[in-house]
Design a protein around this motif. Structure first.
Motif, PDB file in Angstrom:
ATOM      1  N   VAL A 299       0.831  -1.210   0.000  1.00 24.34           N
ATOM      2  CA  VAL A 299       0.000   0.000   0.000  1.00 24.34           C
ATOM      3  C   VAL A 299       0.865   1.259   0.000  1.00 24.34           C
ATOM      4  CG1 VAL A 299      -1.633   1.385   1.374  1.00 24.34           C
ATOM      5  CG2 VAL A 299      -1.963  -1.090   1.157  1.00 24.34           C
ATOM      6  N   LEU A 300       0.477   2.227  -0.831  1.00 21.24           N
ATOM      7  CA  LEU A 300       1.076   3.563  -0.817  1.00 21.24           C
ATOM      8  C   LEU A 300      -0.046   4.592  -0.875  1.00 21.24           C
ATOM      9  CD1 LEU A 300       3.682   5.285  -0.899  1.00 21.24           C
ATOM     10  CD2 LEU A 300       3.455   5.296  -3.401  1.00 21.24           C
ATOM     11  N   SER A 301      -0.150   5.399   0.172  1.00 25.89           N
ATOM     12  CA  SER A 301      -1.171   6.441   0.236  1.00 25.89           C
ATOM     13  C   SER A 301      -0.517   7.785  -0.053  1.00 25.89           C
ATOM     14  CB  SER A 301      -1.843   6.459   1.620  1.00 25.89           C
ATOM     15  OG  SER A 301      -2.835   7.460   1.681  1.00 25.89           O
ATOM     16  N   VAL A 302      -0.891   8.370  -1.181  1.00 26.63           N
ATOM     17  CA  VAL A 302      -0.240   9.572  -1.691  1.00 26.63           C
ATOM     18  C   VAL A 302      -1.135  10.784  -1.460  1.00 26.63           C
ATOM     19  CG1 VAL A 302       0.780  10.663  -3.723  1.00 26.63           C
ATOM     20  CG2 VAL A 302       0.852   8.164  -3.476  1.00 26.63           C
ATOM     21  N   ARG A 303      -0.543  11.844  -0.909  1.00 27.34           N
ATOM     22  CA  ARG A 303      -1.269  13.109  -0.760  1.00 27.34           C
ATOM     23  C   ARG A 303      -0.622  14.141  -1.682  1.00 27.34           C
ATOM     24  NH1 ARG A 303      -0.622  13.747   4.245  1.00 27.34           N
ATOM     25  NH2 ARG A 303       0.687  15.582   4.492  1.00 27.34           N
ATOM     26  N   PHE A 304      -1.368  14.510  -2.720  1.00 28.69           N
ATOM     27  CA  PHE A 304      -0.836  15.425  -3.725  1.00 28.69           C
ATOM     28  C   PHE A 304      -0.900  16.870  -3.225  1.00 28.69           C
ATOM     29  CE2 PHE A 304      -1.946  11.639  -6.112  1.00 28.69           C
ATOM     30  CZ  PHE A 304      -0.845  11.501  -6.958  1.00 28.69           C
ATOM     31  N   PRO A 305      -0.042  17.734  -3.749  1.00 29.08           N
ATOM     32  CA  PRO A 305      -0.021  19.133  -3.283  1.00 29.08           C
ATOM     33  C   PRO A 305      -1.083  19.992  -3.939  1.00 29.08           C
ATOM     34  CG  PRO A 305       1.718  18.782  -4.879  1.00 29.08           C
ATOM     35  CD  PRO A 305       1.063  17.440  -4.674  1.00 29.08           C
ATOM     36  N   PHE A 306      -2.252  19.416  -4.173  1.00 28.73           N
ATOM     37  CA  PHE A 306      -3.346  20.148  -4.807  1.00 28.73           C
ATOM     38  C   PHE A 306      -4.657  19.438  -4.487  1.00 28.73           C
ATOM     39  CE2 PHE A 306      -1.452  17.267  -7.967  1.00 28.73           C
ATOM     40  CZ  PHE A 306      -2.527  16.435  -8.236  1.00 28.73           C
ATOM     41  N   THR A 307      -5.743  20.087  -4.848  1.00 23.27           N
ATOM     42  CA  THR A 307      -7.069  19.482  -4.698  1.00 23.27           C
ATOM     43  C   THR A 307      -7.681  19.305  -6.081  1.00 23.27           C
ATOM     44  OG1 THR A 307      -7.412  20.528  -2.552  1.00 23.27           O
ATOM     45  CG2 THR A 307      -9.372  19.739  -3.697  1.00 23.27           C
ATOM     46  N   ASP A 308      -8.016  18.076  -6.408  1.00 22.68           N
ATOM     47  CA  ASP A 308      -8.627  17.775  -7.700  1.00 22.68           C
ATOM     48  C   ASP A 308      -9.620  16.636  -7.495  1.00 22.68           C
ATOM     49  OD1 ASP A 308      -9.374  17.062 -10.242  1.00 22.68           O
ATOM     50  OD2 ASP A 308      -7.351  17.017 -11.070  1.00 22.68           O
ATOM     51  N   LYS A 309     -10.881  16.979  -7.403  1.00 25.03           N
ATOM     52  CA  LYS A 309     -11.917  15.983  -7.134  1.00 25.03           C
ATOM     53  C   LYS A 309     -12.122  15.016  -8.305  1.00 25.03           C
ATOM     54  CE  LYS A 309     -14.458  18.876  -3.855  1.00 25.03           C
ATOM     55  NZ  LYS A 309     -15.744  19.520  -3.513  1.00 25.03           N
TER      56      LYS A 309
END
Length: 381
Positions: A299-309
């Motif tokens: 598992v890799l949970s990635v938090r991107f530096p932006f919001t894109d629904k």
């Protein structure tokens, strides 16, 4: 368009050899295991042989394995029995457990008035072992601790041996939802004093709709469903013979290949981590999922530096299947209860994606994911 599957924490492809075995069983092994004639006895022998073989992987006796319809049923069976039949009055857990545990615990509180203690988690989703020890030391009622070994959303690994020892030292029962761990990690239950674990075959390339509960010898379990005395009286329902045999086969293969698959999948995961870091200088990873030795390799949970629904939707259009969190919450607009438990409001608003891998994930698949984000990164975000 090539289809790329990176949602193995939700479910895994069934192994061809498992499908073949189950198909053969459906053709010739159709007797009811509770029937006393030869067809029933043949089915019974197959089920009990599978039980013994599964038990061997955990160094336990066959009688300690109860077949269920999956991890959720196994969690419910254990937790409800703990309160109703074992006299547990306090359950210690966290707010980042799977809903199979959290919702069951909430139900038990509403129905039986039990006390729930939620341990705090830090910014990486870790518990404090000292806090757990303090809670158990000061608790005067019969207590059960329920903490998952591998978090299904962020991949954090619970220090299960240490937790088990703390529970044992304080006379508390210990249940661990090990659904994301079984088939990926070895577990000797003679060395790790866990009282209950749960498993689901479809998380390790077996069929859906079948799993098991381990209940330590000496602890009685009574059925939630009534109408038969199957599973030693612990679970009423005709055994799912073909799926049980498929689960046995899938687990055998998983444990035989565990070292080889671990090394390979770790390489795939690191490839994605390194590639995303090159593309996004401010990228973050939820929990400890980027720490190779402190999180599961699947598992890799990635938090991107932006919001894109629309990110997951666009990934899917590109042929890449991933998840925003637990597949059990698909269609929910509430977001991830796991991430909400430890992320601040600013970080929680950013788009997070869970990528999860298996032995079938190809390095070329990761190249395609990185190609998608390379093109994505050229857009004005």
């Amino acid at each position: 368009m090539e289809k790329i599957y990176l949602d193995n924490a939700a479910t895994t492809p069934i192994l061809p050899e498992v499908i073949e075995l189950m198909a053969d069983s459906m053709r010739v092994n159709f007797g009811n295991p509770s029937s006393t004639h030869q067809f029933g006895r043949t089915a019974k022998v197959a089920v009990e042989t599978a039980r013994k073989n599964i038990a061997k992987h955990f160094n336990v006796s066959a009688r300690e394995i109860i077949f269920t319809a999956g991890g959720t049923e196994a969690d419910n069976l254990i937790l409800q029995n703990a309160v109703v039949d074992l006299g547990v009055e306090t359950i210690v857990t966290t707010k980042i457990e799977h809903h199979a545990v959290l919702h069951t615990v909430e139900f038990l509180k509403s129905k039986y008035g039990i006390n729930i203690v939620y341990l705090s988690v830090n910014d990486d989703g870790e518990i404090d072992l000292d806090e757990l020890a303090d809670v158990l030391t000061n608790e005067q009622t019969k207590t059960l601790v329920t903490l998952m070994w591998v978090n299904n959303e962020i991949g954090n690994l619970l220090p299960i041996k240490e937790v088990a020892q703390i529970c044992k030292s304080n006379g508390a029962l210990f249940h661990s939802d090990t659904v994301q761990a079984i088939g990926h990690y070895a577990l000797d239950l003679k060395e790790v004093p866990v009282d209950f674990i749960t498993a689901s075959a479809h998380k390790f390339h077996g069929p859906k709709g079948v799993g098991f509960a381990y209940v330590k010898k000496g602890i009685s379990v009574f059925p939630m469903l009534h109408g038969g005395d199957q599973e030693g009286g612990s679970r009423s329902s005709t055994e799912n013979v073909h799926s049980i045999l498929g689960m046995e086969k899938a687990l055998d293969v998983a444990m035989e290949r565990i070292e080889k698959d671990t090394i390979y999948i770790k390489g795939v995961k690191k490839q994605l981590i390194d590639g995303l870091r090159k593309l996004f200088s401010e990228i973050q990873f939820n929990g400890l999922s980027n720490e190779m030795e402190m999180s599961t390799y699947t598992v890799l949970s990635v938090r991107f530096p932006f919001t894109d629904k629309m990110l997951l939707f666009n990934l899917d259009l590109f042929g890449i299947s991933a998840s925003g969190g637990s597949a059990c919450q698909s269609g929910s607009n509430k977001g991830s209860h796991v991430l909400d438990a430890f992320l601040n409001e600013h970080d929680a608003e950013k788009t997070s994606v869970r990528f999860s891998f298996s032995r079938f994930t190809k390095k070329e698949d990761i190249d395609s994911v990185l190609s998608f984000f390379e093109n994505f990164n050229k857009k004005d975000i």
